[in-house]
Design a protein around this motif. Structure first.
Motif, PDB file in Angstrom:
ATOM      1  N   GLY A  46     -42.346  34.985 -48.582  1.00  0.00           N
ATOM      2  CA  GLY A  46     -41.767  35.602 -47.397  1.00  0.00           C
ATOM      3  C   GLY A  46     -40.779  36.650 -47.850  1.00  0.00           C
ATOM      4  N   SER A  47     -39.505  36.307 -47.768  1.00  0.00           N
ATOM      5  CA  SER A  47     -38.466  37.172 -48.349  1.00  0.00           C
ATOM      6  C   SER A  47     -37.469  36.336 -49.153  1.00  0.00           C
ATOM      7  N   ARG A  48     -37.928  35.179 -49.635  1.00  0.00           N
ATOM      8  CA  ARG A  48     -37.046  34.270 -50.365  1.00  0.00           C
ATOM      9  C   ARG A  48     -37.520  34.120 -51.805  1.00  0.00           C
ATOM     10  N   VAL A  49     -36.557  33.880 -52.696  1.00  0.00           N
ATOM     11  CA  VAL A  49     -36.880  33.691 -54.105  1.00  0.00           C
ATOM     12  C   VAL A  49     -36.209  32.415 -54.617  1.00  0.00           C
ATOM     13  N   ALA A  50     -36.680  31.957 -55.771  1.00  0.00           N
ATOM     14  CA  ALA A  50     -36.135  30.728 -56.352  1.00  0.00           C
ATOM     15  C   ALA A  50     -34.922  31.041 -57.207  1.00  0.00           C
ATOM     16  N   PRO A  51     -33.795  30.378 -56.978  1.00  0.00           N
ATOM     17  CA  PRO A  51     -32.630  30.560 -57.850  1.00  0.00           C
ATOM     18  C   PRO A  51     -32.794  29.761 -59.129  1.00  0.00           C
ATOM     19  N   ALA A  52     -32.140  30.228 -60.200  1.00  0.00           N
ATOM     20  CA  ALA A  52     -32.196  29.489 -61.468  1.00  0.00           C
ATOM     21  C   ALA A  52     -30.952  29.801 -62.282  1.00  0.00           C
ATOM     22  N   GLN A  54     -27.742  30.238 -61.678  1.00  0.00           N
ATOM     23  CA  GLN A  54     -26.885  31.306 -61.165  1.00  0.00           C
ATOM     24  C   GLN A  54     -27.530  32.696 -61.253  1.00  0.00           C
ATOM     25  N   THR A  55     -28.852  32.733 -61.393  1.00  0.00           N
ATOM     26  CA  THR A  55     -29.540  34.017 -61.371  1.00  0.00           C
ATOM     27  C   THR A  55     -30.834  33.813 -60.588  1.00  0.00           C
ATOM     28  N   VAL A  56     -31.829  34.661 -60.815  1.00  0.00           N
ATOM     29  CA  VAL A  56     -33.098  34.485 -60.120  1.00  0.00           C
ATOM     30  C   VAL A  56     -34.112  33.873 -61.075  1.00  0.00           C
ATOM     31  N   GLY A  57     -35.080  33.149 -60.494  1.00  0.00           N
ATOM     32  CA  GLY A  57     -36.032  32.410 -61.314  1.00  0.00           C
ATOM     33  C   GLY A  57     -37.272  33.224 -61.656  1.00  0.00           C
ATOM     34  N   TRP A  58     -37.305  33.765 -62.869  1.00  0.00           N
ATOM     35  CA  TRP A  58     -38.481  34.487 -63.351  1.00  0.00           C
ATOM     36  C   TRP A  58     -39.485  33.488 -63.917  1.00  0.00           C
ATOM     37  N   LEU A  59     -40.776  33.780 -63.732  1.00  0.00           N
ATOM     38  CA  LEU A  59     -41.843  32.953 -64.272  1.00  0.00           C
ATOM     39  C   LEU A  59     -42.706  33.778 -65.216  1.00  0.00           C
ATOM     40  N   SER A  60     -43.583  33.107 -65.932  1.00  0.00           N
ATOM     41  CA  SER A  60     -44.633  33.794 -66.679  1.00  0.00           C
ATOM     42  C   SER A  60     -45.801  34.039 -65.728  1.00  0.00           C
ATOM     43  N   PRO A  61     -46.690  34.984 -66.039  1.00  0.00           N
ATOM     44  CA  PRO A  61     -47.859  35.193 -65.175  1.00  0.00           C
ATOM     45  C   PRO A  61     -48.682  33.924 -64.971  1.00  0.00           C
ATOM     46  N   ALA A  62     -48.799  33.097 -65.996  1.00  0.00           N
ATOM     47  CA  ALA A  62     -49.590  31.874 -65.881  1.00  0.00           C
ATOM     48  C   ALA A  62     -48.982  30.894 -64.874  1.00  0.00           C
ATOM     49  N   GLN A  63     -47.670  30.978 -64.663  1.00  0.00           N
ATOM     50  CA  GLN A  63     -46.992  30.072 -63.731  1.00  0.00           C
ATOM     51  C   GLN A  63     -46.997  30.592 -62.295  1.00  0.00           C
ATOM     52  N   TYR A  89     -44.601  28.805 -49.240  1.00  0.00           N
ATOM     53  CA  TYR A  89     -44.551  28.449 -50.661  1.00  0.00           C
ATOM     54  C   TYR A  89     -43.126  28.146 -51.117  1.00  0.00           C
ATOM     55  N   ALA A  90     -42.147  28.650 -50.403  1.00  0.00           N
ATOM     56  CA  ALA A  90     -40.750  28.516 -50.818  1.00  0.00           C
ATOM     57  C   ALA A  90     -40.291  27.059 -50.778  1.00  0.00           C
ATOM     58  N   GLY A  91     -39.547  26.671 -51.796  1.00  0.00           N
ATOM     59  CA  GLY A  91     -38.933  25.354 -51.801  1.00  0.00           C
ATOM     60  C   GLY A  91     -37.674  25.323 -50.952  1.00  0.00           C
ATOM     61  N   ASP A  92     -37.134  24.134 -50.759  1.00  0.00           N
ATOM     62  CA  ASP A  92     -35.947  23.977 -49.907  1.00  0.00           C
ATOM     63  C   ASP A  92     -34.735  24.721 -50.451  1.00  0.00           C
ATOM     64  N   ASP A  93     -34.695  24.917 -51.779  1.00  0.00           N
ATOM     65  CA  ASP A  93     -33.534  25.558 -52.384  1.00  0.00           C
ATOM     66  C   ASP A  93     -33.720  27.067 -52.549  1.00  0.00           C
ATOM     67  N   LEU A 100     -28.454  35.410 -52.729  1.00  0.00           N
ATOM     68  CA  LEU A 100     -28.426  35.808 -54.136  1.00  0.00           C
ATOM     69  C   LEU A 100     -27.218  36.656 -54.488  1.00  0.00           C
ATOM     70  N   PHE A 101     -26.421  37.039 -53.491  1.00  0.00           N
ATOM     71  CA  PHE A 101     -25.313  37.949 -53.757  1.00  0.00           C
ATOM     72  C   PHE A 101     -24.390  37.479 -54.879  1.00  0.00           C
ATOM     73  N   PRO A 102     -23.976  36.203 -54.920  1.00  0.00           N
ATOM     74  CA  PRO A 102     -23.074  35.795 -56.010  1.00  0.00           C
ATOM     75  C   PRO A 102     -23.691  36.024 -57.384  1.00  0.00           C
ATOM     76  N   ALA A 103     -24.987  35.715 -57.538  1.00  0.00           N
ATOM     77  CA  ALA A 103     -25.635  35.899 -58.837  1.00  0.00           C
ATOM     78  C   ALA A 103     -25.771  37.377 -59.172  1.00  0.00           C
ATOM     79  N   LEU A 104     -26.129  38.202 -58.180  1.00  0.00           N
ATOM     80  CA  LEU A 104     -26.294  39.631 -58.436  1.00  0.00           C
ATOM     81  C   LEU A 104     -24.958  40.285 -58.739  1.00  0.00           C
ATOM     82  N   LEU A 105     -23.904  39.778 -58.126  1.00  0.00           N
ATOM     83  CA  LEU A 105     -22.579  40.325 -58.370  1.00  0.00           C
ATOM     84  C   LEU A 105     -22.093  39.958 -59.773  1.00  0.00           C
ATOM     85  N   ALA A 106     -22.415  38.738 -60.219  1.00  0.00           N
ATOM     86  CA  ALA A 106     -21.986  38.301 -61.543  1.00  0.00           C
ATOM     87  C   ALA A 106     -22.758  39.013 -62.649  1.00  0.00           C
TER      88      ALA A 106
END
Length: 302
Positions: A46-52, A54-63, A89-93, A100-106
């Motif tokens: 949708g417009s949501r991403v997974a946090p990881a 204190q940043t954003v959760g990047w995956l490998s293509p296989a994941q 597809y988004a999880g509860d978290d 994401l503002f706190p992570a992007l600001l840091a």
């Protein structure tokens, strides 16, 4: 160390990523980079991403799940993609851009990539049919175009919006004031700079004067450019300005702005410290406008 009026918008405009636009139609190159073990993928549900951490959760293509594959660009030989998938597809978290503002600001390293990905995700969600013939559209150019069966191309749109801090009095004087407004739908105590969209045939400076006049009745004279910030919620470019009031009586429209006030620096410091008023978060250009005028960081944020 908290951000200062060295303007957070510089974090989002001074660290642009290489978008590799010339690679968007090179399917062989795209396939090779997708299969490279160094490639990162940001999943946008949708417009949501997974946090990881204190940043954003990047995956490998296989994941990564199935979805619309979008090339974000390259950096130091590494390719970055986004996969746009259904919001279910988004999880509860998972969080939206504001979360994401706190992570992007840091750490602003990934900020422009996240803004790029979410901006395209919002566009794909909203654009399902060709505006010329009404047929369904499908993605092309690594997610940066939509094309119908008639060959009509649709490109992402960006809506210019002005956001402004209006002041009154001698610049730098103890009694100089700034104008902040409280939106009709906001919780009590939340204040921000005024903002609005630029209309067809209108200059940005005139949009500043019109929006301030419509929302608060304050008349603005001189308008000065401050800076800009991408704001993909859903598709805006926020263009920041300062302006000087020539008539200061407030008469709010009550539809958008329920309440507006003039604040001296002393009042702003006292009321933010007590929590009586709350300003936007530090990643917003609104916060940068206020703190640049105030001259130092201020406590509290949404």
């Amino acid at each position: 160390m908290p951000p200062t009026h060295q303007h957070v918008h510089e974090q989002l405009t001074g660290n642009a990523h290489d978008r590799s636009g010339h690679r968007r139609r090179d399917q062989a190159w795209l396939d090779a980079r997708w299969n490279d073990e160094t490639t990162r993928v940001l999943v946008v549900a949708g417009s949501r991403v997974a946090p990881a951490d204190q940043t954003v959760g990047w995956l490998s293509p296989a994941q990564a799940p199935d979805g619309i594959r979008v090339l974000l660009g390259e950096h130091d030989g590494r390719a970055d993609f986004a996969v746009l998938t259904d919001q279910s597809y988004a999880g509860d978290d998972w969080v939206g851009l504001r979360g994401l503002f706190p992570a992007l600001l840091a750490d602003s390293t990934d900020a422009t990539l996240v803004f790029h990905a979410i901006g395209l995700a919002e566009w794909h969600r909203a654009t399902r049919f060709c505006a010329r013939c009404g047929q369904s559209v499908h993605p092309a150019a690594a997610g940066h175009e939509l094309v119908c069966d008639q060959g009509h191309q649709t490109f992402p749109r960006t809506d210019p919006a002005v956001i402004m801090l209006i002041t009154d009095g001698e610049p730098g004087a103890e009694d100089e004031r700034c104008l902040l407004g409280h939106h009709a739908r906001w919780p009590e105590g939340r204040f921000s700079t005024l903002a609005g969209f630029c209309e067809p045939g209108e200059s940005l400076e005139d949009a500043v004067r019109r929006e301030v006049g419509e929302e608060t009745g304050v008349v603005v004279g001189e308008v000065t450019y401050f800076g800009n910030q991408p704001w993909p919620l859903p598709a805006s470019l926020m263009l920041g300005f300062t302006g000087r009031a020539v008539a200061t009586e407030i008469e709010c429209d009550l539809e958008e702005i329920a309440h507006a006030r003039w604040f001296t620096r002393a009042e702003l410091r006292t009321e933010t410290a007590s929590g009586a008023i709350v300003l936007p978060g530090g990643v917003s250009i609104s916060r940068s406008l206020v703190e640049a005028w105030y001259g130092a960081p201020l406590p509290g944020s949404w």
